[in-house]
Design a protein around this motif. Structure first.
Motif, mmCIF file in Angstrom:
data_model
loop_
_atom_site.group_PDB
_atom_site.id
_atom_site.type_symbol
_atom_site.label_atom_id
_atom_site.label_comp_id
_atom_site.label_asym_id
_atom_site.label_seq_id
_atom_site.Cartn_x
_atom_site.Cartn_y
_atom_site.Cartn_z
ATOM 1 N N ILE A 31 0.831 -1.205 0.000
ATOM 2 C CA ILE A 31 0.000 0.000 0.000
ATOM 3 C C ILE A 31 0.868 1.258 0.000
ATOM 4 C CG2 ILE A 31 -1.596 1.363 1.425
ATOM 5 C CD1 ILE A 31 -2.909 -1.320 2.207
ATOM 6 N N LEU A 32 1.920 1.263 0.825
ATOM 7 C CA LEU A 32 2.806 2.422 0.863
ATOM 8 C C LEU A 32 3.583 2.588 -0.436
ATOM 9 C CD1 LEU A 32 4.108 2.242 4.526
ATOM 10 C CD2 LEU A 32 2.458 3.835 3.555
ATOM 11 N N PHE A 33 3.943 1.492 -1.087
ATOM 12 C CA PHE A 33 4.616 1.567 -2.375
ATOM 13 C C PHE A 33 3.711 2.199 -3.428
ATOM 14 C CE2 PHE A 33 5.668 -0.406 -6.488
ATOM 15 C CZ PHE A 33 6.961 0.092 -6.641
ATOM 16 N N ILE A 34 2.458 1.783 -3.453
ATOM 17 C CA ILE A 34 1.502 2.333 -4.413
ATOM 18 C C ILE A 34 1.259 3.816 -4.135
ATOM 19 C CG2 ILE A 34 -0.932 2.246 -5.123
ATOM 20 C CD1 ILE A 34 -0.715 -0.814 -4.809
ATOM 21 N N LEU A 35 1.115 4.185 -2.866
ATOM 22 C CA LEU A 35 0.940 5.591 -2.528
ATOM 23 C C LEU A 35 2.173 6.405 -2.905
ATOM 24 C CD1 LEU A 35 -0.859 5.479 0.929
ATOM 25 C CD2 LEU A 35 -1.762 6.341 -1.228
ATOM 26 N N GLY A 36 3.347 5.844 -2.720
ATOM 27 C CA GLY A 36 4.573 6.527 -3.104
ATOM 28 C C GLY A 36 4.667 6.742 -4.598
ATOM 29 N N LEU A 37 4.249 5.752 -5.368
ATOM 30 C CA LEU A 37 4.209 5.926 -6.823
ATOM 31 C C LEU A 37 3.268 7.056 -7.217
ATOM 32 C CD1 LEU A 37 4.053 2.301 -8.266
ATOM 33 C CD2 LEU A 37 5.894 3.950 -8.545
ATOM 34 N N MET A 38 2.098 7.078 -6.609
ATOM 35 C CA MET A 38 1.104 8.089 -6.955
ATOM 36 C C MET A 38 1.581 9.491 -6.572
ATOM 37 S SD MET A 38 -2.301 5.983 -5.883
ATOM 38 C CE MET A 38 -3.443 7.288 -6.209
ATOM 39 N N ILE A 39 2.139 9.622 -5.376
ATOM 40 C CA ILE A 39 2.612 10.933 -4.929
ATOM 41 C C ILE A 39 3.826 11.362 -5.743
ATOM 42 C CG2 ILE A 39 3.705 12.134 -2.995
ATOM 43 C CD1 ILE A 39 1.850 10.491 -1.154
ATOM 44 N N GLY A 40 4.733 10.455 -5.964
ATOM 45 C CA GLY A 40 5.929 10.796 -6.711
ATOM 46 C C GLY A 40 5.631 11.201 -8.139
ATOM 47 N N TYR A 41 4.691 10.548 -8.769
ATOM 48 C CA TYR A 41 4.369 10.876 -10.159
ATOM 49 C C TYR A 41 3.571 12.168 -10.252
ATOM 50 C CZ TYR A 41 2.668 10.612 -14.903
ATOM 51 O OH TYR A 41 2.379 10.904 -16.200
ATOM 52 N N SER A 42 2.561 12.322 -9.399
ATOM 53 C CA SER A 42 1.670 13.473 -9.561
ATOM 54 C C SER A 42 2.245 14.758 -8.988
ATOM 55 C CB SER A 42 0.313 13.181 -8.914
ATOM 56 O OG SER A 42 0.478 13.047 -7.515
ATOM 57 N N ILE A 43 2.902 14.699 -7.847
ATOM 58 C CA ILE A 43 3.381 15.924 -7.205
ATOM 59 C C ILE A 43 4.813 16.244 -7.634
ATOM 60 C CG2 ILE A 43 3.938 17.013 -5.002
ATOM 61 C CD1 ILE A 43 1.580 15.459 -3.809
ATOM 62 N N LEU A 44 5.704 15.290 -7.456
ATOM 63 C CA LEU A 44 7.109 15.557 -7.764
ATOM 64 C C LEU A 44 7.386 15.537 -9.259
ATOM 65 C CD1 LEU A 44 8.769 13.410 -4.964
ATOM 66 C CD2 LEU A 44 8.316 15.859 -4.971
ATOM 67 N N GLY A 45 6.723 14.667 -9.981
ATOM 68 C CA GLY A 45 6.968 14.555 -11.410
ATOM 69 C C GLY A 45 6.137 15.490 -12.261
ATOM 70 N N GLY A 46 5.138 16.105 -11.672
ATOM 71 C CA GLY A 46 4.291 17.008 -12.427
ATOM 72 C C GLY A 46 3.458 16.307 -13.475
ATOM 73 N N GLY A 47 3.071 15.070 -13.224
ATOM 74 C CA GLY A 47 2.368 14.280 -14.212
ATOM 75 C C GLY A 47 0.882 14.479 -14.263
ATOM 76 N N GLY A 48 0.334 15.232 -13.334
ATOM 77 C CA GLY A 48 -1.107 15.470 -13.367
ATOM 78 C C GLY A 48 -1.841 14.514 -12.445
ATOM 79 N N SER A 49 -2.688 13.701 -13.011
ATOM 80 C CA SER A 49 -3.527 12.792 -12.238
ATOM 81 C C SER A 49 -2.685 11.706 -11.581
ATOM 82 C CB SER A 49 -4.567 12.143 -13.147
ATOM 83 O OG SER A 49 -5.271 11.147 -12.453
ATOM 84 N N PRO A 50 -2.891 11.457 -10.284
ATOM 85 C CA PRO A 50 -2.115 10.415 -9.614
ATOM 86 C C PRO A 50 -2.406 9.014 -10.131
ATOM 87 C CG PRO A 50 -3.404 11.687 -8.021
ATOM 88 C CD PRO A 50 -3.738 12.189 -9.375
ATOM 89 N N PHE A 51 -3.585 8.801 -10.682
ATOM 90 C CA PHE A 51 -3.952 7.470 -11.155
ATOM 91 C C PHE A 51 -3.396 7.162 -12.542
ATOM 92 C CE2 PHE A 51 -7.197 8.499 -8.007
ATOM 93 C CZ PHE A 51 -7.059 7.405 -7.172
#
Length: 67
Positions: A31-51
């Protein structure tokens, strides 16, 4: 005294408790790995939607970038 401890550690409830703890740890880690992927992509990576991190196109870009 050691006979009691030996009996306790070899009993089925102890084994069950250990297996439940291992399953909870692995589930929480997933669960923490999945949340880390979502946060890292959407906030740090500027990718938009976390999903959108779960789409295959994104992973294809990542794999192409690594190679």
């Amino acid at each position: 005294m050691f006979k009691r401890l030996e009996h306790f550690y070899n009993s089925k409830p102890f084994f069950l408790i250990v297996m439940i703890r291992i399953a909870l740890f692995l589930g929480l880690a997933l669960i923490l790995f999945i949340l880390g992927l979502m946060i890292g992509y959407s906030i740090l990576g500027g990718g938009g939607s976390p999903f959108s991190v779960f789409s295959w196109e994104i992973w294809q870009k990542i794999f192409d970038f690594i190679q």
